[in-house]
Design a protein around this motif. Structure first.
Motif, PDB file in Angstrom:
ATOM      1  N   ASP A 135      -5.633   3.819   3.964  1.00 43.26           N
ATOM      2  CA  ASP A 135      -6.553   4.782   4.596  1.00 43.26           C
ATOM      3  C   ASP A 135      -7.357   3.945   5.212  1.00 43.26           C
ATOM      4  N   THR A 138      -8.786   6.893  -1.955  1.00 45.36           N
ATOM      5  CA  THR A 138      -8.588   6.435  -0.681  1.00 45.36           C
ATOM      6  C   THR A 138      -7.774   8.144  -0.322  1.00 45.36           C
ATOM      7  N   LEU A 189      -5.750  10.116   1.967  1.00 44.85           N
ATOM      8  CA  LEU A 189      -4.625   9.603   2.026  1.00 44.85           C
ATOM      9  C   LEU A 189      -3.400   9.704   0.672  1.00 44.85           C
ATOM     10  N   GLN A 190      -3.788   8.356  -0.030  1.00 45.78           N
ATOM     11  CA  GLN A 190      -3.795   7.602  -1.257  1.00 45.78           C
ATOM     12  C   GLN A 190      -3.018   9.396  -2.115  1.00 45.78           C
TER      13      GLN A 190
END
Lengths: 306, 390, 85
Positions: free
Chosen positions: B318, B327, B329-330
Motif C-alpha cells: 500500500d 493499510t 488496500l490490504q
C-alpha cells in the motif's frame, strides 16, 4: 407615470411566475419575493444556479420544485463557479446565444464562504449575473451572524446581552468589493423598489460580461417584524441611508438613488425590528443608535445621496 | 505512431483527443505539466475547449460540475491538497450523477508538506462515488482517458471517473508511447449524451434537498450504479483491446499468475517494480505472480475472489495508510475473503509514502519475511533510529 | 436513463404543496377602488395573485396570509381578515 387615457388597451391577464407557488418560504419572505422578481424579469430563457440556503431549501425539497426554469443547486459556496461552468459549457457547445445565466446566493453564501468563487467568476468576467439576496444573517440555520450583518444587530451568534449590543463589526462593503473587480455592471437593489430591481436585472442581462446585484431582502423571522412590513422596511433601509442604492459601471459609480426628500432618521427603520429592540431599552442603547446614524450619514456623504 | 513523451504529455494528448468542451484546473505540483500542455494546445488552436483558469481546486471542480450539467464534456486534473479541497464538490458531482473525468497526479497529503508520490490523496475519496482507476505507465495513460470518458458517460453509470497516476514517477518520466489518433478516438468515444441536463426547452431542477423520506433511496441508487459500473469498466477495456491489441487490465490485471501460490498486490506505477520482482522470484523457483488492482472503486470483489481461488497468500503493498486502522488496500482485500470458502493469508506493507524510493530488493525482503505468515502494518525501509524503534 | 435516479424533478412541481393551510389572516379583495396597478401581484412572495381588469384575487390554495398585498395596496382595496377554519 400612469397616463390616464381611458381607452388604453387592457393589460393581459396575470401569468404564472417562473418561481411559482407552493414553495415553503415563510409568509412575507423578502428573499422569495426578490427571487420571483429577478427570475420574472429575466424570463424563461434563463439557467439558474443557487447556493445552499433558505432559497434553495424552500424552493426545492425533493420531489417538488417551485422553479419553472432550468435550475441547479450544488453547494453552499459555489453557485458562481457552477454558473461559470454552465456559461463555459454553453459557449463551447455553441448554445450560449439568447440564454441568460444567473447565479444566486444569500449573504453568507456570497460574501463569506462563497467570496473566493465569486471573485474568480467576476475576475474572469463570465457572462453571468450574480444576485446576492442579503437578509443580513444565516437565516436557514437559525439567524446566525454573517459578514453582512449590520453593526449592533442581535443575531443568535452575536446576541445582545449585558455587555454587548450585538454584532460589533460593520457590514462588509460587498458591493464595493465586487465593483472593484472592474466588471461591466454592479448595483444594489431592494425588494422595496420592485420596478427599479427588475429594471436593473434587465440592464445587467444586456451586458456581455459579469454583472452583480446586491439585493436587500428583509426577513420577518430573523429581523423580527410583522410579515406585512417587508416592503416598507426595505424602503426604510434605503430612505435612512443604511442601504444605499448605487450603480457601478466598470468600477465607477454612475448613478445613485437620491433620498433628499424622503430621508429619515435611522430610528424609523430600527424601531420596527426586534433585532434592534435592545437599542431602545436603555440610555446606552440610544447612544448606540447614534453610531448607526453615523454609519447612515457616512453612506449619504460617500455616495452623495442628498 | 510511437513517440518518446512525458507521462503528462501522454495524458494531455489523450485528453485532447477526447475533445473536452470545458477544462478547468488550478496549478499544483506534480499535476502542472498536464494543464500547461492542454492550455498550450488551446492557445495553438489544436484543442477547441474553454480553458478556465480558476481561483482554486474547489472552483475547478465546481466549474466542471456546471459544464457537465449543461451537457458539455468536462475535464480537470489535480492532486493532494487540491483533491482534498475538491472533495466536497466530488461527492456532489457523484451524487448529482454528472459524468466527467479528472486526472489525479497522486501525491502525499500534508502535514508535513510533501510534493512527492503516494496514494494518500485519492483514498480519502473512496466513499464518494468517484470511479477510481489506476494507470501503470505512460502507454496506459494514453489509452485510459477515452476509456474513462466512455465509462463515465455510459447512461447506466453517469458518474465522475478519476484516472490516477503516480506523481513524478509517471507525470515527469519519459516513455515511448504508441499514440492514439483522432479518428480512432472519435469512433471509440461517441459524443456525450447526458442523461439529464439544464435546458430551457425542458427546465428540470437539479440538486434538490432530500428529506429523510428520500435521501436513502438516492444513496441506494448510487450503490446500485457503482455495482452496474463493474461490468462496464471491464467491457470498455475489452473493446479497447479488440481495437488496439493493447491490454492493461479491466478491473484488474494479472502477471504470471497461472500457477501462482502467492500474489503480490499493488496499484499504479508500482506494478512495473512488482513484475520485475516476480521475474526475479520466479527465476528462483517461487510460484508467485502480480495482481494489479486497476479499479479501486468500484472494488471488484468477485473478480478478485475468482482470480485468487488457488492463491494461498496475498502480499499487499500500500502507498497509503488509514491512521487508526491499517493499510487500506490490504484491509479491503482481507474483507473480500472474510467467511468465504477460500481464505488466503493477507499481509500488508506500507511503502513509498511521501515519495520514498521502493527498491525491488525491499519487496523481495518483505516477500521472504512474510511467506507463510501474516505480517501487517510494516512500514518498509523506515529509519528505525529516527522513529525511536532502535 | 433506463433506471430512475431520483435526483431531478420537473418544473413547477411545488404546486402539490398547498401552503394556504398555513394561513391565519386572509386577504379579501374588495374590488371597489382597484386602479389596476398590480402592485399586489408584484409584491406577492408566493406568486399567487391573479386576475385582470381591476379584478384580482389571491389563490387561497397557496396564499400564506402575509398581508404585504393589503399593506402595499395604494387604494386600500384589500383587507386582511381573520379566517374562520
Amino acid at each position: 407615470m400612469a397616463e390616464t387615457t381611458k381607452k388604453r388597451k387592457p393589460k393581459p391577464p396575470v401569468t404564472e411566475s417562473l418561481l411559482t407557488s407552493g414553495h415553503r418560504a415563510c409568509a412575507g419572505c423578502g428573499e422569495s419575493l426578490g427571487a420571483k422578481l429577478v427570475i420574472d424579469a429575466a424570463g424563461p430563457n434563463t439557467i439558474v444556479t443557487t447556493c445552499t440556503g433558505c432559497l434553495e431549501v424552500f424552493s426545492t425539497p425533493y420531489p417538488e420544485s417551485a422553479w419553472r426554469v432550468p435550475w441547479i443547486h450544488s453547494l453552499f459556496e459555489n453557485s458562481s463557479a457552477v454558473a461559470a461552468g454552465v456559461e463555459a459549457g454553453l459557449k463551447a457547445l455553441g448554445k450560449k446565444e439568447g440564454i441568460n445565466v444567473i447565479a444566486q446566493g444569500g449573504d453568507g453564501g456570497t460574501a463569506d464562504i462563497g467570496i473566493g468563487c465569486l471573485s474568480g467568476m467576476l475576475e474572469r468576467n463570465h457572462e453571468v449575473l450574480y444576485v446576492c439576496y442579503d437578509n443580513e444573517a444565516y437565516m436557514n440555520t437559525g439567524v446566525q451572524r454573517s459578514g453582512l450583518t449590520p453593526f449592533d444587530t442581535h443575531t443568535t451568534t452575536s446576541p445582545s446581552g449585558k455587555k454587548s449590543f450585538g454584532n460589533q463589526h460593520p457590514k462588509k462593503p460587498l458591493l464595493e468589493i465586487v465593483a472593484a473587480h472592474n466588471i461591466p455592471y454592479a448595483t444594489s437593489a431592494t425588494v422595496g423598489y420592485p420596478a427599479d430591481l427588475q429594471l436593473k436585472v434587465k440592464k445587467a442581462l444586456k451586458e456581455k460580461g459579469a454583472t452583480f446585484i446586491h439585493l436587500h431582502v428583509p426577513c420577518p423571522l430573523g429581523w423580527v417584524y410583522n410579515t406585512e412590513l417587508t416592503i416598507e422596511i426595505a424602503r426604510l433601509a434605503v430612505q435612512t441611508g443604511l442601504f444605499p442604492l448605487v450603480e457601478f459601471k466598470w468600477g465607477k459609480v454612475t448613478r445613485v438613488r437620491k433620498i433628499t426628500r424622503e430621508r429619515k432618521p435611522v430610528e424609523e427603520y430600527l424601531k420596527h425590528q426586534g433585532r434592534y429592540r435592545h437599542l431602545f431599552a436603555s440610555e446606552e442603547g440610544k447612544k448606540e443608535i447614534k453610531k448607526i446614524q453615523a454609519i447612515a450619514d457616512a453612506n449619504i456623504e460617500k455616495y452623495g445621496l442628498v | 505512431m510511437r513517440k518518446l513523451i512525458e507521462g503528462s504529455m501522454a495524458v494531455s494528448e489523450s485528453v485532447r483527443l477526447c475533445r473536452p468542451h470545458v477544462i478547468a484546473a488550478y496549478p499544483i505540483t506534480p499535476q502542472t505539466h498536464i494543464v500547461e500542455f492542454l492550455s498550450q494546445m488551446v492557445a495553438d488552436g489544436d484543442l477547441k475547449s474553454e480553458f478556465i483558469n480558476v481561483e482554486s481546486e474547489f472552483g475547478a471542480a465546481s466549474v466542471v460540475l456546471g459544464a457537465s450539467a449543461v451537457g458539455a464534456r468536462a475535464y480537470s486534473a489535480t492532486t493532494s491538497q487540491g483533491l482534498l479541497l475538491m472533495s466536497e464538490v466530488i461527492y456532489n458531482i457523484a451524487g448529482m450523477r454528472l459524468p466527467l473525468v479528472i486526472t489525479i497526479a497522486n501525491r502525499s497529503v500534508s502535514a508535513p508538506i510533501s510534493i512527492w508520490n503516494d496514494h494518500s490523496d485519492v483514498v480519502v475519496l473512496r466513499d464518494s462515488g468517484l470511479i477510481t482507476l489506476f494507470a501503470e505507465n505512460a502507454q496506459e495513460l494514453m489509452d485510459i482517458h477515452p476509456q474513462a470518458y466512455k465509462i463515465a458517460e455510459n447512461p447506466e453509470v453517469s458518474l465522475p471517473v478519476s484516472v490516477n497516476m503516480d506523481g513524478f514517477i509517471l507525470t515527469h518520466a519519459f516513455e515511448p508511447v504508441e499514440m492514439l489518433d483522432q479518428k480512432f478516438v472519435d469512433e471509440f468515444l461517441p459524443p456525450f449524451e447526458p442523461v439529464h441536463k439544464l435546458d430551457v426547452e425542458n427546465p428540470i431542477t437539479m440538486g434538490l434537498l432530500a428529506e429523510p423520506t428520500w435521501y436513502m433511496e438516492t444513496r441506494y441508487k448510487l450503490k446500485e450504479t457503482m455495482e452496474d459500473a463493474i461490468p462496464i469498466i471491464e467491457n470498455v477495456a475489452e473493446e479497447f483491446k479488440e481495437k488496439t491489441g493493447r491490454w492493461f487490465g479491466g478491473l484488474i490485471d494479472t502477471y504470471r499468475m497461472e500457477d501462482a501460490e502467492i500474489a503480490i498486490v499493488g496499484m499504479g506505477s508500482l506494478i512495473g517494480t512488482l513484475k520485475d520482482v516476480v521475474d526475479t522470484l520466479r527465476a528462483k523457483g517461487e510460484k508467485v505472480g502480480v495482481l494489479k488492482i486497476r479499479s479501486f472503486r468500484p472494488f471488484p470483489k468477485e473478480k478478485i475472489r475468482e482470480i485468487c481461488s488457488e492463491i494461498n497468500q496475498l502480499v499487499v503493498f500500500d502507498k497509503s495508510y488509514s491512521l487508526g486502522l491499517g493499510t487500506i488496500l490490504q484491509e479491503e482485500l482481507r474483507a473480500c475473503f472474510y467467511r468465504q470458502k477460500h481464505q488466503p493469508l493477507v499481509s500488508g506493507f506500507v511503502v513509498g509514502l511521501g515519495g520514498r524510493d521502493i527498491p525491488p530488493q525491499s519487496i523481495i525482503d518483505c516477500y521472504n519475511e512474510t511467506k507463510g505468515k501474516e505480517i501487517l502494518d510494516e512500514f518498509v525501509d523506515i529509519n528505525e533510529e529516527a522513529v525511536g524503534r532502535r | 436513463m433506463s433506471k430512475p435516479i431520483l435526483i431531478t424533478v420537473g418544473p413547477g412541481t411545488s404546486k402539490v404543496n398547498k401552503t394556504g393551510a398555513w394561513r391565519t389572516l386572509m386577504p379579501v379583495f374588495k374590488h371597489d377602488k382597484c386602479n389596476d396597478c398590480r402592485i399586489c401581484v408584484t409584491v406577492c412572495p408566493d406568486a399567487c395573485i391573479f386576475g385582470q381588469n381591476n379584478v384580482y384575487n389571491a389563490n387561497l390554495d397557496y396564499c400564506k396570509g402575509c398581508g404585504i398585498c393589503a399593506h402595499e395596496c395604494p387604494v386600500d382595496d384589500i383587507e386582511m381578515v381573520l379566517e374562520a377554519k
